[in-house]
Design a protein around this motif. Structure first.
Motif, PDB file in Angstrom:
ATOM      1  N   GLN A 156      31.319  39.354  28.646  1.00 41.97           N
ATOM      2  CA  GLN A 156      30.940  38.897  27.310  1.00 41.97           C
ATOM      3  C   GLN A 156      30.972  37.371  27.230  1.00 41.97           C
ATOM      4  O   GLN A 156      31.707  36.713  27.981  1.00 41.97           O
ATOM      5  CB  GLN A 156      31.879  39.493  26.258  1.00 41.97           C
ATOM      6  N   ALA A 157      30.192  36.834  26.322  1.00 44.38           N
ATOM      7  CA  ALA A 157      30.198  35.399  26.095  1.00 44.38           C
ATOM      8  C   ALA A 157      31.617  34.919  25.812  1.00 44.38           C
ATOM      9  O   ALA A 157      32.374  35.576  25.087  1.00 44.38           O
ATOM     10  CB  ALA A 157      29.282  35.043  24.940  1.00 44.38           C
ATOM     11  N   GLY A 158      31.973  33.796  26.422  1.00 47.04           N
ATOM     12  CA  GLY A 158      33.321  33.272  26.296  1.00 47.04           C
ATOM     13  C   GLY A 158      34.262  33.731  27.395  1.00 47.04           C
ATOM     14  O   GLY A 158      35.371  33.192  27.525  1.00 47.04           O
ATOM     15  N   GLY A 159      33.828  34.701  28.152  1.00 41.49           N
ATOM     16  CA  GLY A 159      34.661  35.233  29.226  1.00 41.49           C
ATOM     17  C   GLY A 159      34.586  34.420  30.495  1.00 41.49           C
ATOM     18  O   GLY A 159      33.950  33.361  30.546  1.00 41.49           O
ATOM     19  N   SER A 160      35.239  34.946  31.539  1.00 35.77           N
ATOM     20  CA  SER A 160      35.338  34.240  32.815  1.00 35.77           C
ATOM     21  C   SER A 160      35.018  35.169  33.970  1.00 35.77           C
ATOM     22  O   SER A 160      35.211  36.379  33.889  1.00 35.77           O
ATOM     23  CB  SER A 160      36.752  33.686  33.010  1.00 35.77           C
ATOM     24  N   LEU A 161      34.515  34.579  35.031  1.00 36.21           N
ATOM     25  CA  LEU A 161      34.317  35.261  36.303  1.00 36.21           C
ATOM     26  C   LEU A 161      34.649  34.286  37.417  1.00 36.21           C
ATOM     27  O   LEU A 161      34.490  33.072  37.263  1.00 36.21           O
ATOM     28  CB  LEU A 161      32.869  35.724  36.471  1.00 36.21           C
ATOM     29  N   ARG A 162      35.057  34.842  38.547  1.00 38.08           N
ATOM     30  CA  ARG A 162      35.295  34.032  39.736  1.00 38.08           C
ATOM     31  C   ARG A 162      34.443  34.572  40.871  1.00 38.08           C
ATOM     32  O   ARG A 162      34.650  35.701  41.315  1.00 38.08           O
ATOM     33  CB  ARG A 162      36.762  34.062  40.144  1.00 38.08           C
ATOM     34  N   LEU A 163      33.500  33.766  41.305  1.00 37.15           N
ATOM     35  CA  LEU A 163      32.656  34.142  42.426  1.00 37.15           C
ATOM     36  C   LEU A 163      33.284  33.673  43.732  1.00 37.15           C
ATOM     37  O   LEU A 163      33.922  32.619  43.780  1.00 37.15           O
ATOM     38  CB  LEU A 163      31.268  33.523  42.281  1.00 37.15           C
ATOM     39  N   SER A 164      33.078  34.469  44.774  1.00 39.50           N
ATOM     40  CA  SER A 164      33.534  34.113  46.112  1.00 39.50           C
ATOM     41  C   SER A 164      32.357  34.181  47.073  1.00 39.50           C
ATOM     42  O   SER A 164      31.425  34.967  46.876  1.00 39.50           O
ATOM     43  CB  SER A 164      34.628  35.073  46.587  1.00 39.50           C
ATOM     44  N   CYS A 165      32.430  33.386  48.097  1.00 37.24           N
ATOM     45  CA  CYS A 165      31.416  33.402  49.149  1.00 37.24           C
ATOM     46  C   CYS A 165      32.131  33.232  50.478  1.00 37.24           C
ATOM     47  O   CYS A 165      32.764  32.200  50.714  1.00 37.24           O
ATOM     48  CB  CYS A 165      30.397  32.299  48.932  1.00 37.24           C
ATOM     49  N   VAL A 166      32.031  34.250  51.325  1.00 36.59           N
ATOM     50  CA  VAL A 166      32.675  34.222  52.633  1.00 36.59           C
ATOM     51  C   VAL A 166      31.620  33.932  53.697  1.00 36.59           C
ATOM     52  O   VAL A 166      30.548  34.540  53.709  1.00 36.59           O
ATOM     53  CB  VAL A 166      33.374  35.552  52.932  1.00 36.59           C
ATOM     54  N   ALA A 167      31.962  33.010  54.579  1.00 43.11           N
ATOM     55  CA  ALA A 167      31.047  32.630  55.656  1.00 43.11           C
ATOM     56  C   ALA A 167      31.520  33.178  56.995  1.00 43.11           C
ATOM     57  O   ALA A 167      32.723  33.221  57.269  1.00 43.11           O
ATOM     58  CB  ALA A 167      30.949  31.109  55.741  1.00 43.11           C
ATOM     59  N   SER A 168      30.571  33.579  57.821  1.00 48.86           N
ATOM     60  CA  SER A 168      30.902  34.022  59.172  1.00 48.86           C
ATOM     61  C   SER A 168      31.015  32.816  60.091  1.00 48.86           C
ATOM     62  O   SER A 168      30.618  31.700  59.735  1.00 48.86           O
ATOM     63  CB  SER A 168      29.815  34.972  59.679  1.00 48.86           C
ATOM     64  N   GLY A 169      31.563  33.044  61.262  1.00 49.12           N
ATOM     65  CA  GLY A 169      31.599  32.001  62.274  1.00 49.12           C
ATOM     66  C   GLY A 169      32.741  31.023  62.122  1.00 49.12           C
ATOM     67  O   GLY A 169      33.641  31.196  61.297  1.00 49.12           O
ATOM     68  N   ARG A 170      32.670  29.963  62.956  1.00 49.25           N
ATOM     69  CA  ARG A 170      33.764  29.005  63.049  1.00 49.25           C
ATOM     70  C   ARG A 170      33.394  27.619  62.548  1.00 49.25           C
ATOM     71  O   ARG A 170      34.138  26.667  62.768  1.00 49.25           O
ATOM     72  CB  ARG A 170      34.222  28.907  64.498  1.00 49.25           C
TER      73      ARG A 170
END
Length: 124
Positions: free
Chosen positions: A13-27
């Motif tokens: 809902q408007a006013g709310g929060s989310l946390r996105l994550s992005c995982v990368a492969s490799g070194r």
């Protein structure tokens, strides 16, 4: 080629929060800047935020300043986007991207690898 996988999207809902994550492969994760972009239906992909390889330097699009925070954990090969005070106009597919160098900016050409995206929908 680095494989990037986003997660954390959803309906909020408007006013709310989310946390996105992005995982990368490799070194090579810690060698490059990372960024977040978004694309709403019928609109071009636009820059949201970027973070340098060390995490010391960050930059944001004006429309998210004060609401979104980009961060990274090089030990976990992960970049995050904390999104607070979400608005319906934040609705879009959010993509993470790996920079071509230790720093990057808002131009898509400064990024070399892209994830498949995660949908964020903000209801009014």
């Amino acid at each position: 080629q680095v494989h990037l996988v986003e997660s954390g999207g959803g309906l909020v809902q408007a006013g709310g929060s989310l946390r996105l994550s992005c995982v990368a492969s490799g070194r090579t994760f810690s060698m490059y800047a990372m960024g977040w972009f978004r694309q709403a239906p019928g609109k071009e992909r636009e820059f949201v935020a970027t973070i340098s390889r060390s995490g010391i330097s960050t930059s944001y699009a004006d429309f998210v300043k004060g609401r979104f925070t980009i961060s990274r954990d090089n030990a976990k090969n992960t970049v995050y986007l904390q999104m607070n005070s979400l608005k319906p106009e934040d609705t879009a597919v959010y993509y993470c991207a790996q920079g071509r160098a230790s720093v990057a900016d808002g131009r898509p050409t400064t990024y070399q690898n892209w994830g498949q995206g995660t949908q964020v929908t903000v209801s009014s």
